[in-house]
Every structure is written in structure tokens, then in C-alpha cells.
Design an enzyme around this catalytic site. Structure first.
Site, mmCIF file in Angstrom:
data_model
loop_
_atom_site.group_PDB
_atom_site.id
_atom_site.type_symbol
_atom_site.label_atom_id
_atom_site.label_comp_id
_atom_site.label_asym_id
_atom_site.label_seq_id
_atom_site.Cartn_x
_atom_site.Cartn_y
_atom_site.Cartn_z
ATOM 1 N N TRP A 1 2.623 1.465 -3.358
ATOM 2 C CA TRP A 1 1.684 1.824 -4.423
ATOM 3 C C TRP A 1 1.549 3.354 -4.503
ATOM 4 O O TRP A 1 1.467 3.925 -5.588
ATOM 5 C CB TRP A 1 0.310 1.204 -4.131
ATOM 6 C CG TRP A 1 -0.740 1.564 -5.147
ATOM 7 C CD1 TRP A 1 -1.012 0.920 -6.318
ATOM 8 C CD2 TRP A 1 -1.657 2.656 -5.089
ATOM 9 N NE1 TRP A 1 -2.037 1.530 -6.989
ATOM 10 C CE2 TRP A 1 -2.449 2.609 -6.252
ATOM 11 C CE3 TRP A 1 -1.898 3.678 -4.171
ATOM 12 C CZ2 TRP A 1 -3.458 3.536 -6.522
ATOM 13 C CZ3 TRP A 1 -2.892 4.600 -4.427
ATOM 14 C CH2 TRP A 1 -3.668 4.522 -5.596
ATOM 15 N N HIS A 2 1.576 3.998 -3.340
ATOM 16 C CA HIS A 2 1.391 5.453 -3.336
ATOM 17 C C HIS A 2 2.596 6.189 -3.926
ATOM 18 O O HIS A 2 2.441 7.282 -4.470
ATOM 19 C CB HIS A 2 1.128 5.949 -1.912
ATOM 20 C CG HIS A 2 -0.292 5.762 -1.483
ATOM 21 N ND1 HIS A 2 -0.764 4.573 -0.981
ATOM 22 C CD2 HIS A 2 -1.354 6.597 -1.488
ATOM 23 C CE1 HIS A 2 -2.049 4.702 -0.703
ATOM 24 N NE2 HIS A 2 -2.444 5.907 -0.999
ATOM 25 N N GLY A 3 3.793 5.626 -3.793
ATOM 26 C CA GLY A 3 4.944 6.322 -4.356
ATOM 27 C C GLY A 3 6.210 5.519 -4.208
ATOM 28 O O GLY A 3 6.379 4.763 -3.259
ATOM 29 N N THR B 1 0.851 -1.208 0.000
ATOM 30 C CA THR B 1 0.000 0.000 0.000
ATOM 31 C C THR B 1 0.879 1.248 0.000
ATOM 32 O O THR B 1 0.639 2.199 -0.753
ATOM 33 C CB THR B 1 -0.925 0.013 1.243
ATOM 34 O OG1 THR B 1 -1.699 -1.174 1.240
ATOM 35 C CG2 THR B 1 -1.831 1.219 1.245
ATOM 36 N N PHE C 1 0.183 9.320 -7.864
ATOM 37 C CA PHE C 1 0.074 7.971 -7.298
ATOM 38 C C PHE C 1 -0.223 6.938 -8.378
ATOM 39 O O PHE C 1 -0.631 7.247 -9.437
ATOM 40 C CB PHE C 1 -1.016 7.919 -6.228
ATOM 41 C CG PHE C 1 -0.735 8.802 -5.034
ATOM 42 C CD1 PHE C 1 0.565 9.207 -4.745
ATOM 43 C CD2 PHE C 1 -1.743 9.236 -4.213
ATOM 44 C CE1 PHE C 1 0.833 10.017 -3.658
ATOM 45 C CE2 PHE C 1 -1.484 10.047 -3.118
ATOM 46 C CZ PHE C 1 -0.196 10.440 -2.851
#
Lengths: 406, 469
Positions: free
Chosen positions: B322-324, B319, B469
Site C-alpha cells: 500500500w505504501h509503494g 501494508t 503513498f
């Protein structure tokens, strides 16, 4: 009830966006088409790829949508009014933080730090010029807005970095051996008030402030570089002053609206002594004028209320360009002045400075790199000047993409 | 192109509405219109990457067709599913994570591997996850594969959710791609929802962004403890309004065209634990990871607690990642893993959810962790924490504190109030008739959305956090 309210909201919203779309197309459709089919080419080189061409067209549409929209100005003014209504004193319109100074004028706060890397390119250019060609360089720093820190309400002083950044960039030039003229010192020496130095409705300075900076430039060039320019010619007392009241509706006024301020007065200064100047300007074509300073240089059409820059057909937005627009190149020849050839790289602040300098220097070439295809080096090769001047504001140096040495 | 822009509001939207409803009786034609406008929408910001997206869609289309065709041959079906996963994750890996890995490998082993520095296609994390959802849902029998390329193309590239979600499951909209009905009720409810989202974004999120971006760029000497907490909390609410505003606009636009997307947020700021917060925040992503990663790993129905912890660790690390592609995001994800694991293992979340102090606990902890993803590096984040927790000489209060409170305090306060379900409480407490309440809400929305439009037209500060993102 919810369904009925939804219907009302939907009808109003859809009608609104369709009205703006249709109205904009009727009023500005030609501008959009011109940008998309023609003027996008200004953004790309002749050998640009298909991708670059598509991007340039999209960018043109995007910038037109940002600027040309019916009721845009009304909505912008409403937004400023709303912000003021909820108690904000720092108005955020576009990317600006605008506050009112104590004397009543409006000022865009300068935030963030100054990146000296950008200045280094100009300093290196100056060093190279001196070493290889023996040509001295002078930096005329055109300060914007805040000539007296006390004018800013205390709460904004830590947040605003205008003077701090100006010090940093001037130090970078001085450390690089470039002779600097700081317009803030010219302001002090001339004992001006801030109202005399900067516009209330605009980010630009007054013609008076530009004159004092030009005078300081001449003094410094005489003392530091051994030139013998006639300093008396730029003394304020040697000028006739003609004031046009409530004429300029500058950039800040356009952003905030009439609820916040009235138009600025514009003063035009012309020498009391005899002058004869030949003026040539190049942009898309060549213009040539010859006569007195006023006949050759002062653009009276810029102070007409219905000039091309008029704001919604009522007020003048261009009056500070009385001494010249941001043309690619202007060249003035004054046979009565010292036989020296000067090349000035300038922005809108430097435009009137260059014009006033023409009273004391025989050849003044003033170049705005935003409208020119040539680099600084190419200009030096073409003009072969005795000295080079950078007459720039801090904003211009922050937006370094325009200033290209090579 | 962003929804809160002149181009979208006054050009793209009117044109797409005219063209779409001119052909809406013919489903194939209306789907073609939506697909073409969606590609234009994407090309507006990322002309080069339209091809990348189309290639990805095309291969996912083939994989799903193959999975359906070879329904009886389990190994082949599984092979096709794995093939599609490798392709999708590979695509994401190349564009989003390659530079991160090369930079870290070079630093760790003193190598000199060349970094291709590829640009990140906008929304790649969202459309890739939708593509995985498509193939996986067909594999699990939760939706039929689209026989034509157009259907898949529309599902993945549909402009309302293309670049910033919500992540729409294929099973949610599979039937609506061909069988939807556009109704006046849906259309007007969609407009209302769009206006709510636009107001959240243009007025609240963008004003909070001014607080956050300015304070986070202040030199250390101009900071105060108050400013650090103010900016940290403002950032958490900014992310909420930015993303929930975008989700509202996406859900509203979808509804205008007859699609029904699931909700993405459910008042996360009333949470009393981190676990509860993540049940209410970015629901489409959290449930995506739950259904497509956590459950396939065995979820919590495994024999050992260690294995459950491992499964949670994988989900939370992914998670974050996934955002960065930055260590700050990884650390952010791992921090949430630690908090959620602690809450679950100790029963803290159940206790907190029964006590009001849980609000304060959840908000403070989540605010502190969120500083990580606003920081340019882990070391910057720790410098920021030093100010927050009095571990340096920063004063409690200074002139800048007064400035930011005076100029943005009202927006901050309004943002907090609007993030809570106070309207419902108000309605119940004072027993206001539903009709009157609807009228008040409608009038307020009308005024607020007009103000939002004046912000958009003014060209005000308009960053979109979830683009990256």
C-alpha cells in the site's frame, strides 16, 4: 484557561492570515491578475490544450504566491536570523545552503554530482557544427563563488562539490574536442583576490572577473584557433574604473537580510582608448544605440538606486547588469575590431563577457535562450558566425531545460 | 496543494473560511462549498485526475445505494460489495501497480510488454481506502448510505484528509456530514491543532529532511558509520513528523469545520516492542487493515497457528505494498510481519513491554527496517546496511559527520524530545498548576508557529513524503 489561550491563538492566527491575504491583494492584486489572465501565455504554446492552459494559470498563481506576498522579505530575514540565533552557520533559505567564507562574503554551497548527460547535448552540437559547417566552438566556463577552496571553512569542504563538478563538466567539453576557457585559470593569471572576483551579496561575479575571463577567451582563441584579436584592448590597465560604493543588494543579501551584510560596491570599467560601437537589442522591441563603448553598451540606469530592480524602494538589486540584461538577442558592431562574427550563447554571467568581447570582435551576437523562441541551430543558420561561444555558469548547465540545441 | 505553503495559508484557507462561514447556517450550501473547495484543492495539484476521483466516487455512491436498497437480498448485496471492491482495487491497481507488475514480468520472463507509465494520482491510496470504507460500512450497517451524491463526494474528497489521510472511516463521520455543529470551542481547538501540525511539519520534519536527503545522496566515499545511523534514525523521525504533522493539520482543519476525526498517532516512540509501535503509529491505516482485511480473513480466531500467520502475512505484505509499488516497500512490510510474528509467537513483545530495554530494541529494529523505504532499491538498502554494521571500509566519523551534527544536531535533538510525552512528565514531576502549564504551552506554540510560518514564507525545503503513498 486552555479555551482562553485557544481563543487568543485563533484570533492572532486568523487575523494574521487574513491581513496577509488582504494586504497582498491590495499591493500585488494587479500582478496576480496579470499573471492569471495574461502572462501565463508565455509558458505555453499557441496550440496548447485546455489542460495545459489551466496548469499554466495555476503555475502563475503559485509562483506569484511564492514571490509576491507582503512582509515576505521581512519574514525571510527573520527566518535567517532565527537560524543564526540557534547556532547554525549553514543557513537554509529556499533551496540554498548559504555559508560565510573566511573573507566575509557569503556563498551558496554546491551539493550533489554534476550530470554530464546534460553537457553531452552541447558537445554533440559543437561536433556537428565543426563537421558540417567548419565552425569552431569555444566553451567559456564562468565559475561561481568559490575561487579559492581555502576560503571555505574546512567543515563544509567535503559537502561542497563546486570545483569537483566544474572539473567534471570541463572535462566533458574537452573530451568532446571543444576548446575551453576556465575562468578559474583567468582568476589565477590575473592574481585577483576573491573579494575582487565575486560579489559579497550576490551569486554573480564582478565585472572585473568578467573582463579577465573575456581577456583569457581572446588569448585562447588567438592561440588555439588562429584568430588575431587585439589582446591589449582587454588589459585591465587600459580601462578607466569608476566605483559606486555600497550599491548592490544582491540575491544572497535579499535572502539573509541586513543583519548579515552590507551592500556591494560596483565598478564600471570603460576603455581609455577611443571606441565606436553600434548596439542593437531585441526582446519585446528593438533598441538601437550608437557611440562610444560607454554610450552604446553601459546601461547607467542599472546603477540608479531607484531603478526598476530596487529592493523595497531602497537598494539596487540589478547593478551587475550594467553591461546588459538577459535579453533575447544583442548585436554589437565594432568597425575598428577584427572582422570576425561571433555568436555567444550566454547566461547572466556571460552577459558582461560578451560586452567586453565587442571591443575586440567586429560582430558579436549574444543570445540568451531563456528569452528566445529560436534554438541554437536556428541561431547559427540565421547569424552564420565564424565561431560559436558558450558562456555559461554551472547553475545554467545544471538547469538544462533552457539550453536547447535543436 | 500542501498545507505548509503560501497558497494554502494565505489564499485558500482565508477564502474557504469566509465563504464557508457565510453560508454555514444552510447545511446543503455549506457542504457544497466544502466539496467545491475540496475539488479545487485536488485540482490544484492534479487537474487531470479530478475526473478519475469523481468517477470513483460516483460508482461507490451507486454501489452503496444498491446495497442499502436490496437489504434483504444477501447475495445481491454481497455481489455489489464485491463489485465495489473490484472497482476500487482495480483503480488502485491500474494507476499504482500496473507499471510495477509489467516491469517485473518483463524482467522475469524476458517479455516486452509495453509499460503505459501512468502518473500516480496524488492520494489515490487514501481516497480509495475511504471509498472502500464507505461501501463496506454501509454493507455492515455501520452507517446509512448517503442519498445524495454530494454527501459521498464530501466524505471522500474533503480536503483536510484527501491527499495524505488520516483514513477517516465512514462510520466516524457519517452523522457529521449532515448533522454537525460548528462551535467556537471546536474552531479554536482546531486552529490550535493546525498550528501544532504546521510547526511539526515546517520546522522539524523539513529540517530532518535536509539531514536525510543530503546524507542518502552522499557518495559512498563520503559516508561514515555515524552518518548512516544518524540519517536512518532522522528518517524515521522525519516520517513521524511529516505524517503526524499532516494528520494534526487535517484533524485541526476538520474540527474548524465541525468534523471530528480520530487520532492517528499516539507517541509511537515510547513503544517497547514493534507490536506496540504499530498500535501507536498510523493508527487509521493499521486499524483499517485490521477491520477490513485481517478480521474478514478470520483474524486470530482461527483453528491453526499457521492460518493466523498467513492472515498476518497478508496484512503486512499489503501494508508494505500500500505504501509503494516497489520491492523495498514489500520487503519493509514483510520485515514487520516477521518481527511482529516473532514477538507474538515467542511472547517477546509482552516481555519487552515490561522492561526498559524494550525501548532500545524497538527503536533500533524499527530504524533499521525503515531504511528500506528510504532506499531507491533493495541493493542500495543493503549497501547502506553495510555501512551501518561496519561491513565496509567507511570510517566511524568524518568531516561530513561533524557538519551534519553541528548544523542539524539541535533540530535532531529537539525532534527526539518533542516526540516524547515529556511535557506531561514535567508537569507531574514539578507539580506545575494546570493554568501555568497552559500558559507556557500557549506562549510556546505562538512563538513556534510564527517561526514555522517564516519557514513556509521563505520557501524552505518542503517535501511531503506521504504524497506518494
Amino acid at each position: 484557561m486552555r479555551k482562553k489561550i485557544n481563543i487568543v491563538l485563533s484570533v492572532l492566527f486568523i487575523a494574521f492570515i487574513f491581513a496577509i491575504f488582504a494586504g497582498t491583494m491590495v499591493k500585488y492584486g494587479k500582478n496576480y491578475a496579470y499573471g492569471f489572465f495574461k502572462s501565463y501565455k508565455e509558458e505555453i504554446t499557441p496550440d496548447a490544450s485546455l489542460y495545459e492552459e489551466i496548469r499554466a494559470r495555476i503555475n502563475k498563481l503559485e509562483s506569484n504566491a511564492g514571490q509576491r506576498l507582503i512582509f515576505r522579505n521581512d519574514m525571510r530575514e527573520m527566518n535567517a536570523y532565527f537560524q543564526s540565533l540557534i547556532g547554525k552557520d549553514m543557513l537554509n533559505i529556499g533551496s540554498n545552503y548559504t555559508v560565510q567564507l573566511k573573507y566575509g562574503g557569503y556563498y551558496d554551497l554546491f551539493t550533489g554530482a554534476y550530470d554530464t548527460e546534460k553537457t553531452d547535448e552541447l558537445v554533440n552540437f559543437a561536433k556537428k557544427l565543426k563537421e558540417e559547417k567548419g565552425i569552431p566552438t569555444v566553451f567559456v566556463y564562468c565559475h561561481c563563488g568559490l575561487y579559492e577552496e581555502e576560503e571555505l571553512h574546512e567543515i563544509y569542504r567535503d559537502f561542497d562539490n563546486n570545483n569537483e563538478c566544474a572539473d567534471v563538466l570541463l572535462k566533458a567539453f574537452e573530451d568532446g574536442g571543444v576548446i575551453c576557457i576556465d575562468s578559474r585559470e583567468a582568476y589565477q593569471k590575473a592574481s585577483l583576490s576573491i573579494d575582487q572576483a565575486v560579489m559579497r551579496t550576490d551569486i554573480h561575479w564582478t565585472h572585473r572577473m568578467a573582463l579577465e575571463t573575456a581577456a583569457e577567451t581572446v588569448r585562447k582563441m588567438n592561440s588555439a584557433l588562429g584568430f588575431s584579436f587585439d589582446e591589449d584592448k582587454l588589459k585591465y590597465g587600459n580601462f578607466n574604473v569608476e566605483t559606486h560604493e555600497k550599491l548592490l543588494y544582491g540575491e544572497i543579501a535579499q535572502r539573509l537580510g541586513e543583519a548579515f551584510m552590507e551592500e556591494d560596491d560596483i565598478s564600471i570599467m570603460t576603455p581609455k582608448y577611443d571606441t565606436h560601437i553600434v548596439y542593437e537589442a531585441e526582446n519585446e522591441g528593438t533598441v538601437r544605440r550608437e557611440g562610444t563603448f560607454e554610450e552604446a553598451i553601459v546601461e547607467r540606469r542599472k546603477i540608479e538606486n531607484d531603478s526598476e530592480g530596487a529592493y523595497e524602494g531602497k537598494k539596487n538589486t540589478q547593478a551587475y547588469y550594467v553591461y546588459g540584461d538577459y535579453l533575447a538577442k544583442t548585436h554589437t558592431v565594432n568597425e575598428d575590431a577584427a572582422p570576425v562574427k561571433i555568436l555567444v550563447f550566454k547566461d547572466s554571467y556571460g552577459t558582461p563577457v560578451a560586452s567586453f568581447l565587442s571591443l575586440t570582435m567586429r560582430d558579436v551576437y549574444a543570445v540568451d535562450l531563456r528569452s528566445s523562441d529560436m534554438s541554437m541551430n536556428e541561431w547559427v543558420e540565421t547569424v552564420q558566425p565564424d565561431a560559436v561561444l558558450f558562456a555559461y555558469s554551472q547553475q545554467m548547465l545544471r538547469n538544462f531545460d533552457y539550453v536547447i540545441a535543436d | 496543494m500542501v498545507f505548509s505553503s503560501n497558497v494554502f495559508l494565505f489564499f485558500f484557507l482565508p477564502i474557504v473560511l469566509i465563504v464557508y462561514f457565510a453560508v454555514s447556517r444552510n447545511r446543503t450550501a455549506s457542504n457544497i462549498v466544502l466539496t467545491l473547495f475540496s475539488l479545487l484543492f485536488y485540482a490544484w495539484g492534479e487537474t487531470k485526475f479530478v475526473l478519475v476521483m469523481l468517477v470513483s466516487i460516483f460508482f461507490n455512491y451507486l454501489f452503496a445505494l444498491g446495497i442499502e436498497k436490496y437489504g434483504e437480498r444477501k447475495k445481491l448485496r454481497k455481489g455489489l460489495l464485491i463489485g465495489s471492491l473490484v472497482m476500487n482495487v482495480g483503480l488502485l491497481g491500474v494507476f499504482k501497480y500496473l507499471s510495477f507488475f509489467i516491469t517485473n514480468l518483463n524482467a522475469a520472463f524476458s517479455l516486452n510488454l509495453p509499460d503505459p507509465k501512468l502518473m500516480l494520482p496524488i492520494g489515490i491510496s487514501f481516497f480509495t481506502f475511504q471509498a472502500i470504507s464507505y461501501v463496506a460500512d454501509v454493507y455492515r450497517g455501520r452507517g446509512e448510505a448517503q442519498k445524495g451524491f454530494l454527501g459521498v463526494c464530501l466524505y471522500i474528497s474533503f480536503f483536510p484528509q484527501l491527499i495524505a489521510g488520516p483514513i477517516v472511516r465512514y462510520e466516524t463521520v457519517a452523522g457529521e456530514i449532515k448533522g454537525r455543529r460548528e462551535t467556537a470551542d471546536d474552531f479554536t481547538e482546531g486552529v490550535r491543532r493546525f498550528l501544532v501540525g504546521l510547526s511539526k511539519k515546517a520546522i522539524l520534519a523539513n529540517s530532518l529532511a535536509l539531514i536525510v536527503d543530503n546524507i542518502f545522496s552522499l557518495p559512498a566515499g563520503e559516508m561514515s558509520v555515524f552518518l548512516s545511523w544518524y540519517a536512518a534514525f532522522a528518517y524515521l523521525i522525519q516520517v513521524y513528523y511529516d505524517f503526524s504533522g499532516y494528520s494534526d493539520m487535517a484533524i485541526g482543519l476538520g474540527r474548524m469545520f465541525g468534523f471530528h476525526f480520530l487520532e492517528n498517532f499516539n507517541y509511537p516512540f515510547i513503544s517497547r516492542s514493534v507490536t506496540e509501535f504499530w498500535r501507536r503509529w498510523h493508527i487509521s491505516l493499521a486499524s483499517w487493515f485490521r477491520d477490513y482485511v485481517f478480521f474478514p480473513l478470520g483474524g486470530s480466531r482461527v483453528k491453526s497457528k499457521i492460518r493466523v500467520l498467513f492472515n498476518m502475512f497478508v496484512v503486512w505484505t499489503l501494508t508494505g505494498f500500500w505504501h509503494g509499488a516497489e520491492w523495498t516497500y514489500v520487503l519493509w512490510g514483510v520485515s514487520f510481519f516477521v518481527l511482529v510474528a516473532l514477538e507474538k509467537m515467542t511472547g517477546l513483545s509482552k516481555w519487552m513491554e515490561k522492561h526498559k530495554i524494550g525501548h532500545a530494541y524497538a527503536m533500533i529494529v524499527i530504524t533499521v527496517v525503515t531504511v528500506l523505504i528510504r532506499s531507491s532499491s533493495v541493493s542500495y538498502a543493503f549497501e547502506f546496511y553495510k555501512i551501518m554494521f561496519f561491513v565496509c571500509d567507511a570510517p566511524l566519523w568524518n568531516t561530513n559527520s561533524a557538519l551534519f551534527l553541528k548544523e542539524f544536531g539541535l533540530f535532531f535533538f529537539a525532534s527526539v524530545v518533542c516526540s516524547l510525552p515529556l511535557g506531561r512528565l514535567f508537569e507531574k514531576r514539578f507539580k506545575i498548576p494546570d493554568g501555568a502549564m497552559q500558559l507556557i504551552r500557549g506562549a510556546a506554540l505562538l512563538v513556534v508557529s510564527f517561526i514555522a510560518i517564516t519557514y513556509v514564507v521563505s520557501g524552505s525545503y518542503n517535501p511531503f513524503i506521504y504524497f506518494n503513498f
